[in-house]
Write an enzyme that holds these catalytic residues in place. Structure first.
Site: not given
Ligand code: PDD
Length: 282
Positions: A30, A143, A175, A199
């Site tokens: 996505y 992702k 993250e 990511l």
């Protein structure tokens, strides 16, 4: 309106099969793309990442990216979206449930838009976060729709009345559960390198570019929890959170407890980019 494959439909007309692999396995990818004043921000970068994610898990895009960009722009116009986001997901399609790939998969592409206000108050006054163990898989660079690890960590933050969970793998801060993390110490920015543990955020890359053009020293280097808590400034970044200062972590105050000067400067420069998009003629 919903984009299903390459056509627009009313939401009530769209039905996804229960054997869609996105539904059963989270077998898909996505993107979330910001729209300011009816114009998309960083579309090319999002499409590049979407293509990369697809390639990494061998999903075939149902049609070329150029056409997809046109269709997403049609969707923004058709929904009369001014300030918000486009959500797009592509799954490996519908097939009788089995773990391995179907032989001739037909990907399912769905996109819709949503109004979203910029988090001005949070960007000015900061948010609180917790730290928690990074329990996700080892391909966080994709992702993927598989967000269970992120969901569980974010829920932990919510239960602690915090906005974000900052994830720690071993001794390393990777993250946030839905953001990238930067720390600033004595004028130098640090953020985890773009490898399989994070990511590679579109907003993250904007900040790296801004830092470079403003001659702010930046190191794409891993840092630990001690450095995080001892930082002068901590920020989290994403398409929807933009550049948000973290002023409290695990009930420990970060720096002055207020948005710091470098955060403010990065936000100002980022805002100039947003204004460019807002004022663009097409
Ligand atoms: N989240 N890291 C993770 C785990 C994310 O889910 C996101 C984005 C980011 C920031 O990436 P970008 O700057 O490209 O938005 C980093 C999106 C917004 C979401 O899932 O809603």
């Amino acid at each position: 309106m919903i984009l299903l494959q390459d056509k627009l439909f009313q939401r009530s007309e769209v039905h996804i099969d229960i054997e869609d692999r996105g539904f059963q396995f989270g077998d898909g990818i996505y993107e979330v793309i910001r729209v300011y004043n009816g114009k998309s921000f960083g579309m090319a970068e999002h499409m590049e990442r979407l293509e990369r994610s697809a390639k990494e898990i061998q999903i075939h895009l149902p049609y070329p990216i150029e056409l997809l960009v046109e269709r997403l722009n049609d969707l923004v116009r058709a929904t009369n979206l001014k300030d918000g986001q486009i959500y797009i997901q592509i799954t490996r399609g519908v097939f009788e449930r089995m773990h391995h790939f179907p032989i001739h998969p037909q990907s399912t592409l769905v996109a819709y838009t949503k109004e979203t206000v910029r988090p001005i108050d949070k960007m000015e006054n900061g948010i609180s976060a917790i730290t928690t163990e990074d329990i996700r898989w080892l391909r966080c660079d994709i992702k993927s729709l598989n967000l269970l690890g992120n969901v569980l960590c974010k829920q932990q933050a919510k239960e602690a009345n915090c906005e974000e969970a900052i994830l720690i793998r071993g001794n390393t801060v990777t993250e946030g559960s839905s953001t990238n993390v930067f720390i600033i110490k004595e004028g130098t920015l640090f953020t985890h390198p773009a490898n399989n543990y994070i990511l590679n955020g579109i907003t993250r890359n904007e900040i790296i570019q801004i830092a470079k053009s403003e001659y702010l020293p930046i190191k794409e280097e891993a840092f630990d929890k001690e450095m995080l808590l001892d930082a002068d400034e901590v920020i989290v970044t994403s398409t929807t959170m933009e550049i948000t200062p973290v002023t409290m972590i695990n009930d420990h105050q970060i720096g002055s407890g207020e948005r710091g000067p470098i955060t403010k400067k990065l936000q100002m420069k980022f805002n100039e980019k947003v204004e460019e998009v807002q004022n663009a003629t097409n």
